[in-house]
Enzyme design. Structure first.
Site, short mmCIF file in Angstrom:
data_model
loop_
_atom_site.label_atom_id
_atom_site.label_comp_id
_atom_site.label_asym_id
_atom_site.label_seq_id
_atom_site.Cartn_x
_atom_site.Cartn_y
_atom_site.Cartn_z
CB CYS A 100 -2.56 6.28 16.10
SG CYS A 100 -2.90 5.89 17.84
CG HIS A 143 -14.08 -1.28 -1.76
ND1 HIS A 143 -14.05 -1.73 -3.07
CD2 HIS A 143 -15.14 -1.90 -1.17
CE1 HIS A 143 -15.06 -2.58 -3.25
NE2 HIS A 143 -15.73 -2.68 -2.13
CG ASN A 152 -17.65 -1.37 -17.81
OD1 ASN A 152 -16.58 -0.91 -17.42
ND2 ASN A 152 -18.34 -2.27 -17.11
CG LEU A 153 -12.36 -0.56 -22.61
CD1 LEU A 153 -12.45 0.53 -23.67
CD2 LEU A 153 -10.94 -0.63 -22.04
NE ARG A 213 -3.03 -0.14 -5.52
CZ ARG A 213 -4.37 -0.14 -5.51
NH1 ARG A 213 -5.03 -0.59 -4.46
NH2 ARG A 213 -5.05 0.35 -6.52
CE1 TYR A 227 -4.07 -1.76 -0.23
CE2 TYR A 227 -3.03 -3.23 1.36
CZ TYR A 227 -4.03 -2.97 0.44
OH TYR A 227 -4.99 -3.92 0.19
#
Length: 237
Positions: free
Chosen positions: A137, A110, A203-204, A58, A55
């Site tokens: 945190c 998500h 959509n493609l 990304r 992540y």
């Protein structure tokens, strides 16, 4: 004239033209990783450092200068500016391209790449830098470990009650760039049909649940989404 209520669901196909890889490629991999290795609670327990690295990569990709919202994101934002709160935007994507394209109040069912979640308080914190098992945190004393603010397979998506209400009250449901394979999002068109809501797929390539839609527009999102909304807005004039 009464303005229509529109619910828009977007998937990986809308961000592909912005330089972000789609959810799965032809080998069933997610950016060279098996889904089970990076996108489940079990994967995080088994190898948290791999999940953090995945992540972090990304998140770094999303913040590259060449990754920008495309005409589809901007067209949705323009529709929202025109119709205000009558437009509900739901995305399966964890990027921030809708917001950067001008949209607001986007329901990231998500989760998002640009935040982490405290493992103790479950508070979500905007965070753009890399983080790992050493990151703590600031909401707990002492600080607790954090995890990606991503809804993994086996976890409950966010905002489900808000989404169900919006679908039941809509005049039109539009799915853009979705595979029609990942639930519960793949079932939204069925909920819309049960409420006699007109459904549109853009959509493609046609989704797995294409036969459930009333109308289909096929082509690249950056071309097809603006074309659809230009046609649609003429009906409101």
């Amino acid at each position: 004239m009464k303005q229509p209520k529109i619910v828009i669901l977007t998937g990986a196909g809308i961000s592909a033209e912005s330089g972000l890889a789609t959810f799965r490629d032809n080998n069933g991999l997610w950016e060279d990783h098996q889904i089970e290795d990076v996108a489940t609670p079990q994967a995080f327990l088994r190898d948290p450092e791999l999940v953090y690295r995945f992540y972090n990569a990304r998140r770094a990709q999303l913040q590259r200068a060449d990754v920008q919202p495309n005409a589809a994101h901007k067209s949705i934002a323009e529709l929202q500016q025109r119709l205000g709160d009558n437009v509900t935007i739901i995305t399966q994507n964890v990027d921030n391209l809708h917001e950067r394209g001008g949209s607001h109040n986007v329901l990231h069912m998500h989760g998002t790449l640009l935040s982490y979640r405290c493992l103790s308080s479950h508070q979500q914190v905007y965070y753009t830098a890399p983080y790992d098992s050493n990151t703590r945190c600031h909401c707990c004393d002492p600080g607790s470990k954090v995890r990606p603010d991503i809804v993994w397979f086996g976890e409950t998506p966010k905002y489900m009650q808000t989404i169900m209400t919006a679908l039941s009250q809509a005049d039109m449901f539009i799915a853009i760039g979705t595979s029609g394979q990942v639930y519960p999002a793949a079932g939204f068109v069925e909920i819309a049909r049960d409420s006699n809501v007109h459904s549109v797929e853009i959509n493609l390539q046609s989704a797995a649940n294409k036969d459930l839609f009333d109308e289909t527009w096929q082509g690249p999102a950056s071309e097809t989404v603006p074309a659809f909304f230009n046609t649609f807005l003429k009906t409101l004039s």
